[in-house]
Scaffold this active site. Structure first.
Site: not given
Ligand code: SIN
Length: 527
Positions: A313, A320, A364, A384, A449
């Protein structure tokens, strides 16, 4: 310039006129057109937590909304039923000498189609032979000899018995298709024209059933030797009372018996695929239809080169840390540390071997890959799972604002689709090209993800759809999968950089997932 425009074209100026006009309109509650700016109570989606989605789309939806909302729409999402595959009835009849990878191909195909939610079953004739022999031995105390001479075509009685087993296995397969199955794989040598003609004739009696022959040819001595070694070392029940040397000698004699009568497929009227040395060369003949073409395309992409697939990930993100789902936030400080530490872990593992890194289009994952000294590719399909109207919310906010939806999703997470977003099934569908490309490639690292990696991981480990949304894919952990003949070996490397735990176990269930092994499955047979 404006006068050149098509009068039907919707321009920003026209849209703003519509918007202005609508802003003053109060809809009569008795009109058939529902009031869209305050969704009916059953939608439960009018709360302050519902993001701009509804309001910004209100004007355009006045004219387009169906008079009755689809029945499945409840709350902010709905459970989407599995597509209807009941028309798909395919017999895949394997063809090939022993040790040519027939069971490998059957198994791969089964895993792929099951991941896509087709009902698939392998009917292995060798297994039926052994289970019938065991039964006979129990009833009469007589043990049948299944050493190489049993497979000789000069052995008239054994040839009759083997023909009967192949016929019975096909009948069982056809019954299973009649009972609702989609793809039945007849895993047998089917090595003569006459045997194939019988299969074709039998399947043709069933309305709507289709046969594809799948021949696996292998002339690479190293590959054959590896298959023979696998057969005699994998706990094959045929060789349970023999030493490895005896088993190998007997198996090689068995292969010779088949070679004496083997006829490669050349029947021009048959639908078939002939695969040489898994991936080196493929012949496709008379493959028509959607699922048949998909099967062919998948099989054309397979190869046997040793390689590893790494999953990680992205590093911990700002969202998060805040407990929010979705979005496109940058990495947290700890996430940046992970991105810095990742290259050493990967290079230690892979050495000088070539590797390609795949990321999603979200920052990310791209930021996590930034220091990796390898070729990188970005895939939109790796983005995602889209949480639609819940994007950017925390689970607590969703539970508070839409308690019914929250419960519905927990009940059946695979099938639950967020309004304006996706379900896990939608993700599996959009990941199919990724799987196809992964099968074609060698060493790949995917920086992805949680939901995406769960779907990919389920494919490689053959995990059922209901378990898929609960697979543990923690942050700051690299998962290395090494494909083997009948599954994948797995190693996990967790870097000592703290991160939040984003895993939500299935309420009220034990979190243990049963991974399938990498050994050949003998379907409950005891060696
Ligand atoms: C077997 O009995 O092991 C294989 C039978 C066959 O397909 O020839």
């Amino acid at each position: 310039m404006d006068s050149d425009r098509n009068p039907r074209e919707v321009t920003p100026a026209k849209l703003s006129l519509v918007d202005n006009a609508l802003s003053g309109v109060k809809l009569d509650p008795h009109l058939a057109v529902p009031r869209v700016h305050t969704p009916p109570a059953m939608f439960g989606a009018g709360g302050p937590m519902l993001k701009q989605f509804d309001q910004s789309n209100a004007a355009s939806r006045v004219g387009s909304q169906a008079a009755t909302p689809p029945r499945s729409v409840v709350g902010i999402g709905n459970k989407v039923a599995k597509p209807d595959y009941s028309e798909a009835k395919i017999v895949v009849a394997m063809v090939g000498l022993p040790a040519r990878g027939k069971s490998y191909l059957s198994n791969k195909l089964m895993r792929y189609l099951k991941w896509l939610e087709y009902d698939v079953k392998v009917f292995n004739v060798g297994q039926l032979r052994r289970s019938r022999a065991r039964q006979k031995a129990q009833e009469s105390g007589k043990h049948e000899d299944h050493t190489a001479s049993y497979f000789s075509h000069d052995n008239v009685e054994a040839t009759r018995l083997r023909d009967q087993l192949a016929t019975d296995s096909l009948d069982m397969l056809i019954q299973w298709l009649r009972d609702g199955g989609n793809v039945g794989i007849h895993d047998a040598t089917n090595s003569t024209r006459s045997r194939r003609a019988k299969i074709e004739e039998r399947v043709a009696q069933e309305k709507g059933f289709v046969t594809i022959f799948l021949e696996s040819v292998c002339d690479d001595p190293a590959l054959i030797a590896a298959n023979v070694a696998l057969k005699v070392s994998s706990g094959d029940p045929d060789y349970k009372d023999m030493s490895r040397e005896e088993a190998k000698a007997d198996f090689l004699r068995r292969i010779k018996q088949y070679e004496a009568v083997y006829e490669t497929i050349t029947e021009p009227h048959l639908s078939y695929l002939r695969i040489i040395n898994v991936g080196n060369q493929v012949t496709v003949c008379r493959i028509h239809g959607y699922l048949q073409s998909r099967i062919a395309f998948y099989l054309m992409n397979l190869h046997l080169k040793p390689r590893s697939i790494f999953f990680s990930r992205h590093g911990e993100s700002q969202y998060n840390v805040e407990g929010k789902i979705g979005g496109d936030s940058p990495l947290s400080e700890r996430g940046q540390k992970y991105a810095t530490a990742l290259p050493a872990l990967i290079t230690d593992n892979i050495g000088d071997a070539p590797l390609t890194v795949w990321t999603s289009t979200l920052q990310r994952t791209i930021l996590t890959a930034q220091h990796l000294p390898y070729n990188k590719l970005t895939w939109k399909s790796l983005d995602e799972l889209d949480a639609g109207v819940c994007d950017g919310m925390t689970y607590e906010e969703i539970e508070h604002a839409y308690p019914d939806d929250f419960a519905h999703r927990d009940e059946d997470k695979f099938n639950y689709r967020y309004r304006g977003g996706e379900s896990y099934r939608d993700v599996v569908v959009r990941l199919e090209p990724v799987i196809m490309e992964l099968e074609r490639q060698e060493n790949i690292l995917i920086i992805g993800h949680q939901a995406i990696l769960r779907c990919l991981y389920a494919y490689f480990h053959n995990l059922p759809q209901a378990d898929l949304p609960y697979i543990k894919i923690p942050l700051h952990t690299v998962i290395k999968l090494t494909p083997k003949a009948y599954g994948c070996d797995e190693e996990r490397y967790t870097l000592p950089i703290g991160a939040v735990d984003t895993h939500r176990p299935k309420p009220g269930s034990s979190p243990q997932l049963q991974l399938s092994g990498t050994g050949r499955e003998y379907y409950g047979e005891k060696a």
